[in-house]
Design a protein around this motif. Structure first.
Motif, PDB file in Angstrom:
ATOM      1  N   THR A  45       0.811  -1.224   0.000  1.00 50.88           N
ATOM      2  CA  THR A  45       0.000   0.000   0.000  1.00 50.88           C
ATOM      3  C   THR A  45       0.839   1.265   0.000  1.00 50.88           C
ATOM      4  OG1 THR A  45      -0.144  -0.047   2.425  1.00 50.88           O
ATOM      5  CG2 THR A  45      -1.897  -1.155   1.191  1.00 50.88           C
ATOM      6  N   ASN A  46       2.142   1.163  -0.159  1.00 57.14           N
ATOM      7  CA  ASN A  46       3.014   2.333  -0.151  1.00 57.14           C
ATOM      8  C   ASN A  46       2.953   3.019  -1.516  1.00 57.14           C
ATOM      9  OD1 ASN A  46       4.873   4.249   0.627  1.00 57.14           O
ATOM     10  ND2 ASN A  46       6.646   2.933   0.243  1.00 57.14           N
ATOM     11  N   ASP A  47       1.878   3.771  -1.713  1.00 52.85           N
ATOM     12  CA  ASP A  47       1.635   4.432  -2.986  1.00 52.85           C
ATOM     13  C   ASP A  47       0.993   5.787  -2.715  1.00 52.85           C
ATOM     14  OD1 ASP A  47      -0.326   4.933  -5.511  1.00 52.85           O
ATOM     15  OD2 ASP A  47       1.434   3.799  -6.133  1.00 52.85           O
ATOM     16  N   GLU A  48       1.166   6.727  -3.622  1.00 52.28           N
ATOM     17  CA  GLU A  48       0.598   8.048  -3.424  1.00 52.28           C
ATOM     18  C   GLU A  48      -0.921   8.018  -3.372  1.00 52.28           C
ATOM     19  OE1 GLU A  48       2.069  10.602  -6.431  1.00 52.28           O
ATOM     20  OE2 GLU A  48       4.137  10.592  -5.697  1.00 52.28           O
ATOM     21  N   ALA A  55      -4.510   1.067   5.830  1.00 54.80           N
ATOM     22  CA  ALA A  55      -4.503  -0.334   5.427  1.00 54.80           C
ATOM     23  C   ALA A  55      -3.652  -1.175   6.380  1.00 54.80           C
ATOM     24  CB  ALA A  55      -3.983  -0.464   3.995  1.00 54.80           C
ATOM     25  N   MET A  56      -2.493  -0.641   6.769  1.00 57.57           N
ATOM     26  CA  MET A  56      -1.619  -1.371   7.683  1.00 57.57           C
ATOM     27  C   MET A  56      -2.311  -1.641   9.009  1.00 57.57           C
ATOM     28  SD  MET A  56       2.166   0.278   7.292  1.00 57.57           S
ATOM     29  CE  MET A  56       2.635  -0.544   8.820  1.00 57.57           C
ATOM     30  N   TYR A  57      -2.963  -0.616   9.556  1.00 65.25           N
ATOM     31  CA  TYR A  57      -3.591  -0.782  10.857  1.00 65.25           C
ATOM     32  C   TYR A  57      -4.709  -1.818  10.797  1.00 65.25           C
ATOM     33  CZ  TYR A  57      -5.892   0.236  15.245  1.00 65.25           C
ATOM     34  OH  TYR A  57      -6.456   0.117  16.493  1.00 65.25           O
ATOM     35  N   TRP A 129       0.113   4.291  12.671  1.00 63.50           N
ATOM     36  CA  TRP A 129      -0.350   5.619  13.062  1.00 63.50           C
ATOM     37  C   TRP A 129       0.548   6.711  12.481  1.00 63.50           C
ATOM     38  CZ3 TRP A 129       1.823   9.121  16.877  1.00 63.50           C
ATOM     39  CH2 TRP A 129       1.009  10.232  17.120  1.00 63.50           C
ATOM     40  N   PHE A 130       1.871   6.470  12.474  1.00 63.46           N
ATOM     41  CA  PHE A 130       2.799   7.446  11.902  1.00 63.46           C
ATOM     42  C   PHE A 130       2.606   7.580  10.388  1.00 63.46           C
ATOM     43  CE2 PHE A 130       5.424   6.636  15.779  1.00 63.46           C
ATOM     44  CZ  PHE A 130       5.442   7.956  16.232  1.00 63.46           C
ATOM     45  N   GLU A 131       2.146   6.523   9.745  1.00 65.40           N
ATOM     46  CA  GLU A 131       1.906   6.600   8.304  1.00 65.40           C
ATOM     47  C   GLU A 131       0.688   7.444   7.970  1.00 65.40           C
ATOM     48  OE1 GLU A 131       3.676   5.568   5.761  1.00 65.40           O
ATOM     49  OE2 GLU A 131       5.254   4.756   7.053  1.00 65.40           O
ATOM     50  N   GLY A 291      -7.192   1.368  -0.055  1.00 68.87           N
ATOM     51  CA  GLY A 291      -6.657   0.045  -0.264  1.00 68.87           C
ATOM     52  C   GLY A 291      -7.479  -1.022   0.436  1.00 68.87           C
ATOM     53  N   PHE A 292      -6.798  -2.046   0.935  1.00 71.38           N
ATOM     54  CA  PHE A 292      -7.447  -3.172   1.592  1.00 71.38           C
ATOM     55  C   PHE A 292      -7.645  -2.830   3.066  1.00 71.38           C
ATOM     56  CE2 PHE A 292      -7.126  -7.313   3.801  1.00 71.38           C
ATOM     57  CZ  PHE A 292      -8.255  -7.899   3.258  1.00 71.38           C
ATOM     58  N   THR A 293      -8.884  -2.571   3.475  1.00 71.36           N
ATOM     59  CA  THR A 293      -9.188  -2.179   4.853  1.00 71.36           C
ATOM     60  C   THR A 293     -10.321  -3.052   5.389  1.00 71.36           C
ATOM     61  OG1 THR A 293     -10.665  -0.474   3.990  1.00 71.36           O
ATOM     62  CG2 THR A 293      -8.436   0.216   4.561  1.00 71.36           C
ATOM     63  N   PRO A 294     -10.028  -4.266   5.829  1.00 73.57           N
ATOM     64  CA  PRO A 294     -11.090  -5.184   6.262  1.00 73.57           C
ATOM     65  C   PRO A 294     -11.870  -4.677   7.462  1.00 73.57           C
ATOM     66  CG  PRO A 294      -8.922  -6.052   6.805  1.00 73.57           C
ATOM     67  CD  PRO A 294      -8.698  -4.884   5.915  1.00 73.57           C
ATOM     68  N   MET A 295     -11.199  -4.064   8.433  1.00 71.40           N
ATOM     69  CA  MET A 295     -11.908  -3.587   9.607  1.00 71.40           C
ATOM     70  C   MET A 295     -12.903  -2.485   9.248  1.00 71.40           C
ATOM     71  SD  MET A 295     -11.211  -5.285  12.274  1.00 71.40           S
ATOM     72  CE  MET A 295     -10.033  -6.483  12.882  1.00 71.40           C
ATOM     73  N   ARG A 296     -12.512  -1.615   8.334  1.00 66.07           N
ATOM     74  CA  ARG A 296     -13.410  -0.544   7.901  1.00 66.07           C
ATOM     75  C   ARG A 296     -14.629  -1.118   7.188  1.00 66.07           C
ATOM     76  NH1 ARG A 296     -12.321   4.804   7.200  1.00 66.07           N
ATOM     77  NH2 ARG A 296     -13.750   5.975   5.881  1.00 66.07           N
TER      78      ARG A 296
END
Length: 377
Positions: A45-48, A55-57, A129-131, A291-296
Motif C-alpha cells: 500500500t506504499n503508494d501516493e 490499510a496497515m492498521y 499511526w505514523f503513516e 486500499g485493503f481495509t477489512p476492519m473498515r
C-alpha cells in the motif's frame, strides 16, 4: 476473596508456565508473523493513491485478533482440569485460598499472558499511526475493546476447564464456542437475510423504467459528411437522462429488512473490535484511496445492516454528486451513523461475567460430586 490470594495464584500460574512451556518461543514466532504481515501490507500500500497507515492498521489488528482467538483459549482451557489431573488443584483448595482466589488468579495469569502478545504487536500499530489515516483516539479505543474481548475469551476457556474433566474436552468446547461467535453469527445473519427479504413496493427517486422507450436516440449516420463531431456529441448528450428527468415513482422489488436481524452481527468479536476502530474520514473526492481495509468494511457493513433499507432509494444521487464534484460512498455515510460495538461489547462482558461465576462455583469446596475417573489429589 482477597487481592493477596489472587496475586499468589496468578504468580504461581505464571511461574509454572514460564518453567514448563515454550511460550517465549511462541511469542517470538508471534512477533515474527506480525512483523511480516506489517511489512507486506506497507509494501503493498506504499503508494501516493493509497493511505498505507489505514490499510496497515486494519490488516495488523485483524491479524492480531485472528491469531489471539487461536492462541488465547489454550491459556485457560486446560487450567483447572489440567491441575486436577496432575493433583495440583487439590493442594490449592486445602489452603486458605478461596475458590474465587483460585478462579480469578488463573484468569488474571492468562489475561496477562495475552496482554504480552498484544503489547508485542503495538509497535507495528504505532508504525501505522505514523503513516497517517488512523486517529490516535481510535487506536486507543480499539485497543481497550480488544483487551476486554481477550479477557472474555480467557474467561470462556476457564469456565469449560472447570466444567469438564478432560483438558481435550474443554479445549474443543472453547474453540466451538468461539467458532459460534465468529462464524455462527455471520452464517446465521446471512441465512436469516433470506427470511427477512420481501417483495414490496418501494419508492424510488430516479429515471423511470419507461424513459428509454419514450426517448429513443435518433438514427445517426457516421458517414454523413455534414455531421461535425461537436454536433454528434451534442446529439448523443441530449439522448441521455439528466437530473431533471428524475422523478419519484414506485417500483416492486426485493427488499431485505436487515434492521430486524442486525443484532446478530455485534455478537461477533471481530465486528466489535472493527466497529471501534474505523479510520478518520477521507477527503471529498478521495473515497477510494484506502486500499485493503477489512476492519473498515466490517464496521460499515454492520452499520448499514442496522440502518436497513432506505425509505426512498435515490438512484440519481450518484449523477448529482458526480456533477457537483464528488461521490459520497454509501459506506462512508454508514460510518457516520451511530456505532454498533457497544451492544456487542455489553453482550460479551455479560457472557464473560457469567462464565467467571460458573468457573468460581465449580471450584467451591467441599466438592460433593465429581465425574467418574476424576482424581482429587
Amino acid at each position: 476473596m482477597s487481592w493477596h490470594g489472587i496475586r499468589t495464584v496468578a504468580t504461581l500460574e505464571l511461574q509454572q508456565r514460564v518453567r514448563t512451556s515454550k511460550w517465549p518461543i511462541v511469542l517470538g514466532v508471534w512477533v515474527a508473523l506480525i512483523a511480516l504481515v506489517a511489512f507486506l501490507s506497507y509494501w503493498a500500500t506504499n503508494d501516493e493513491q493509497l493511505r498505507a497507515g489505514e490499510a496497515m492498521y486494519d490488516i495488523v489488528i485483524f491479524f492480531v485478533l485472528g491469531l489471539a482467538m487461536l492462541i488465547v483459549p489454550s491459556l485457560t482451557a486446560t487450567s483447572v482440569n489440567g491441575d486436577r489431573e496432575h493433583g495440583v488443584l487439590a493442594t490449592l483448595q486445602t489452603t486458605l485460598l478461596s475458590h474465587w482466589d483460585i478462579a480469578l488468579g488463573k484468569l488474571a495469569a492468562a489475561w496477562l499472558i495475552s496482554m504480552a502478545f498484544l503489547v508485542s504487536a503495538m509497535p507495528f500499530m504505532a508504525w501505522a499511526w505514523f503513516e497517517g489515516g488512523v486517529s490516535g483516539g481510535r487506536i486507543v479505543l480499539s485497543l481497550l475493546v480488544l483487551v476486554l474481548v481477550l479477557a472474555v475469551v480467557c474467561t470462556l476457556g476457564l469456565m469449560f476447564s472447570a466444567l469438564t474433566a478432560r483438558p481435550i474436552a474443554s479445549a474443543v468446547l472453547t474453540y466451538l464456542a468461539l467458532g459460534a461467535l465468529v462464524f455462527g453469527t455471520t452464517i446465521g445473519f446471512a441465512l436469516s437475510a433470506f427470511l427477512v427479504t420481501e417483495t414490496e413496493q418501494q419508492k424510488v427517486f430516479g429515471i423511470p423504467d419507461n424513459w428509454w422507450e419514450t426517448h429513443q436516440p435518433p438514427a445517426i449516420d457516421p458517414a454523413d459528411p455534414t455531421m461535425t463531431q461537436d454536433q454528434l456529441d451534442e446529439l448523443m448528450k441530449s439522448s441521455q437522462p439528466t437530473r431533471a428527468d428524475c422523478t419519484t415513482f414506485t417500483r416492486e422489488t426485493q427488499v431485505a429488512h436487515t434492521e430486524r436481524i442486525w443484532w446478530m452481527l455485534p455478537l461477533n468479536p471481530f465486528v466489535v473490535v472493527a466497529d471501534a476502530a474505523p479510520s478518520v474520514p477521507r477527503e471529498r473526492g478521495n473515497e477510494y484511496s484506502s486500499g485493503f481495509t477489512p476492519m473498515r468494511w466490517i464496521s460499515g457493513g454492520a452499520r448499514m445492516a442496522r440502518n436497513g433499507p432506505e425509505d426512498v432509494v435515490d438512484e440519481c444521487a450518484m449523477q448529482t454528486q458526480m456533477d457537483s464534484g464528488g461521490y459520497v460512498d454509501p459506506m462512508e455515510s454508514a460510518l457516520k451513523t451511530a456505532p454498533v460495538w457497544p451492544y456487542g461489547l455489553v453482550f460479551l462482558l455479560l457472557a464473560g461475567t457469567g462464565a467467571a461465576v460458573v468457573a468460581g462455583q465449580r471450584l467451591r469446596t467441599p466438592i460433593r460430586r465429581l465425574p467418574n475417573g476424576t482424581r482429587i489429589a
